[in-house]
Design an enzyme around this catalytic site. Structure first.
Site, PDB file in Angstrom:
ATOM      1  N   ASP A  35     -12.310   1.243 -23.689  1.00  0.00           N
ATOM      2  CA  ASP A  35     -12.651   1.083 -22.267  1.00  0.00           C
ATOM      3  C   ASP A  35     -12.174   2.613 -21.726  1.00  0.00           C
ATOM      4  O   ASP A  35     -11.748   3.329 -22.058  1.00  0.00           O
ATOM      5  CB  ASP A  35     -11.736   0.051 -21.656  1.00  0.00           C
TER       6      ASP A  35
ATOM      7  N   PRO B 134       0.795  -1.129   0.043  1.00  0.00           N
ATOM      8  CA  PRO B 134      -0.031   0.045   0.189  1.00  0.00           C
ATOM      9  C   PRO B 134       0.879   1.309  -0.093  1.00  0.00           C
ATOM     10  O   PRO B 134       0.381   2.402  -0.139  1.00  0.00           O
ATOM     11  CB  PRO B 134      -0.896  -0.142   1.299  1.00  0.00           C
TER      12      PRO B 134
ATOM     13  N   ARG C 231      -5.507  -8.017 -20.455  1.00  0.00           N
ATOM     14  CA  ARG C 231      -6.485  -7.780 -21.346  1.00  0.00           C
ATOM     15  C   ARG C 231      -6.000  -6.703 -22.424  1.00  0.00           C
ATOM     16  O   ARG C 231      -6.632  -6.361 -23.542  1.00  0.00           O
ATOM     17  CB  ARG C 231      -8.055  -7.229 -20.846  1.00  0.00           C
TER      18      ARG C 231
ATOM     19  N   GLU D  27       2.162  -8.020   8.525  1.00  0.00           N
ATOM     20  CA  GLU D  27       2.379  -6.683   8.965  1.00  0.00           C
ATOM     21  C   GLU D  27       3.317  -6.158   7.558  1.00  0.00           C
ATOM     22  O   GLU D  27       3.476  -4.936   7.415  1.00  0.00           O
ATOM     23  CB  GLU D  27       3.154  -6.458   9.913  1.00  0.00           C
TER      24      GLU D  27
HETATM   25  N1  SAM Z   1       1.678  -2.958   7.203  1.00  0.00           N
HETATM   26  C1  SAM Z   1       1.650  -2.534   5.919  1.00  0.00           C
HETATM   27  C2  SAM Z   1       1.539  -1.238   5.751  1.00  0.00           C
HETATM   28  O1  SAM Z   1       0.838  -0.572   6.267  1.00  0.00           O
HETATM   29  O2  SAM Z   1       1.902  -1.002   4.711  1.00  0.00           O
HETATM   30  C3  SAM Z   1       0.351  -3.409   5.247  1.00  0.00           C
HETATM   31  C4  SAM Z   1       0.719  -4.903   5.245  1.00  0.00           C
HETATM   32  S1  SAM Z   1      -0.558  -5.641   4.474  1.00  0.00           S
HETATM   33  C5  SAM Z   1      -1.947  -6.093   5.621  1.00  0.00           C
HETATM   34  C6  SAM Z   1      -0.074  -7.239   3.976  1.00  0.00           C
HETATM   35  C7  SAM Z   1       0.159  -7.169   2.523  1.00  0.00           C
HETATM   36  O3  SAM Z   1      -0.661  -7.153   1.612  1.00  0.00           O
HETATM   37  C8  SAM Z   1       1.206  -6.213   1.842  1.00  0.00           C
HETATM   38  O4  SAM Z   1       2.531  -6.426   2.439  1.00  0.00           O
HETATM   39  C9  SAM Z   1       1.132  -5.839   0.344  1.00  0.00           C
HETATM   40  O5  SAM Z   1       1.724  -7.113  -0.098  1.00  0.00           O
HETATM   41  C10 SAM Z   1      -0.352  -6.324   0.436  1.00  0.00           C
HETATM   42  N2  SAM Z   1      -1.290  -5.197   0.243  1.00  0.00           N
HETATM   43  C11 SAM Z   1      -2.115  -4.962   1.235  1.00  0.00           C
HETATM   44  N3  SAM Z   1      -2.851  -3.564   0.691  1.00  0.00           N
HETATM   45  C12 SAM Z   1      -2.381  -3.512  -0.476  1.00  0.00           C
HETATM   46  C13 SAM Z   1      -2.445  -2.379  -1.526  1.00  0.00           C
HETATM   47  N4  SAM Z   1      -3.356  -1.474  -1.292  1.00  0.00           N
HETATM   48  N5  SAM Z   1      -1.796  -2.513  -2.768  1.00  0.00           N
HETATM   49  C14 SAM Z   1      -0.855  -3.354  -2.907  1.00  0.00           C
HETATM   50  N6  SAM Z   1      -0.794  -4.539  -1.985  1.00  0.00           N
HETATM   51  C15 SAM Z   1      -1.289  -4.470  -0.910  1.00  0.00           C
END
Ligand code: SAM
Length: 233
Positions: A171, A91, A156, A118
């Site tokens: 699209d 994220p 796609r 995490e």
């Molecule tokens: N503690 C992390 C932070 O706050 O940045 C978030 C960890 S999340 C619970 C677990 C995993 O889900 C991340 O390491 C990532 O690979 C994936 N993930 C969660 N949200 C995401 C998003 N919006 N975009 C891409 N990957 C995401």
């Protein structure tokens, strides 16, 4: 040549379930893509094959350990001639858009790393040259859904994957709509349904008028719903 995806995950069956259906499957059958799933738990040491551990400094949750992930990336990279473009799903990355999908569709090979818990030990970030990508400002439990979102959006766009190539072009956000516009409304039969009629222009067979109407509708919809897209032009 097929675009090769190597996806590193603790839950390969989640990915397989989606990649073996609909457009992602058709893309593979047509030879436009190859999907290779790798479970990095296979490279974890010990009886329990732990891939995570408690964070230094304390705090909630578990952190993905560096060793199994480094080992897996080093095993997977030489599996094909082209070095992979490395995508870290997080994220905290740059936000995924149709433009990013188009950029990635031009790569010969993409390796994506799905996080869990995490997230990653920071040395995983430091150890490789990542393109860190987020699918939006919200937190999911893992990187598998983001990996699928990104893969689907890319495949796609590959030539020959959709029945009618133009359907991706027109699209929403596509290049066929004069910049980043939302797509115009679609209708199919019947011509009248519960008092709602298909616009006359679409029944006219006049291609010029139809194209003009669609562009006007796309602009109108974009102005109403996403006016900031018009400012970006
Ligand atoms: N503690 C992390 C932070 O706050 O940045 C978030 C960890 S999340 C619970 C677990 C995993 O889900 C991340 O390491 C990532 O690979 C994936 N993930 C969660 N949200 C995401 C998003 N919006 N975009 C891409 N990957 C995401």
């Amino acid at each position: 040549m097929a675009l090769r995806f190597d996806i590193l995950t603790l839950f390969p069956s989640m990915l397989r379930a989606v990649l073996s259906e609909s457009i992602p499957r058709i893309a593979e059958e047509k030879g436009a893509v190859e999907y290779h799933l790798h479970n990095f738990r296979d490279n974890a040491e010990g009886v329990h094959q732990a891939v995570d551990d408690r964070p230094y400094g304390g705090g909630a949750g578990m952190v993905l350990k560096p060793e199994p992930i480094f080992k897996t990336i080093r095993q997977v990279q030489p599996l094909a001639e082209q070095p992979a473009h490395l995508v870290l799903l997080s994220p905290q990355g740059r936000v995924f858009t149709q433009g990013v999908a188009q950029e990635l569709a031009g790569k010969p090979r993409i390796l994506m790393l799905c996080g869990r818990y995490e997230g990653f030990d920071e040395r995983i970030r430091q150890g490789f040259e990542w393109d860190e990508i987020s699918i939006g400002d919200y937190v999911l439990s893992g990187g598998e859904l983001p990996a699928l979102v990104i893969t689907d959006a890319i495949v796609r766009l590959l030539p020959g994957v959709l029945g009618d190539d133009a359907s991706a072009e027109h699209d929403s956000f596509g290049p066929g709509l004069e910049g980043r516009l939302l797509e115009y409304p679609h209708y199919t039969r019947p011509v009248e349904f519960e008092g709602m009629r298909v616009p006359e222009v679409l029944q006219s067979g006049h291609h010029g008028e139809i194209a003009k109407w669609r562009l006007e509708q796309a602009r109108k919809k974009t102005k109403e719903r996403r006016p900031e897209l018009l400012d970006e032009e």
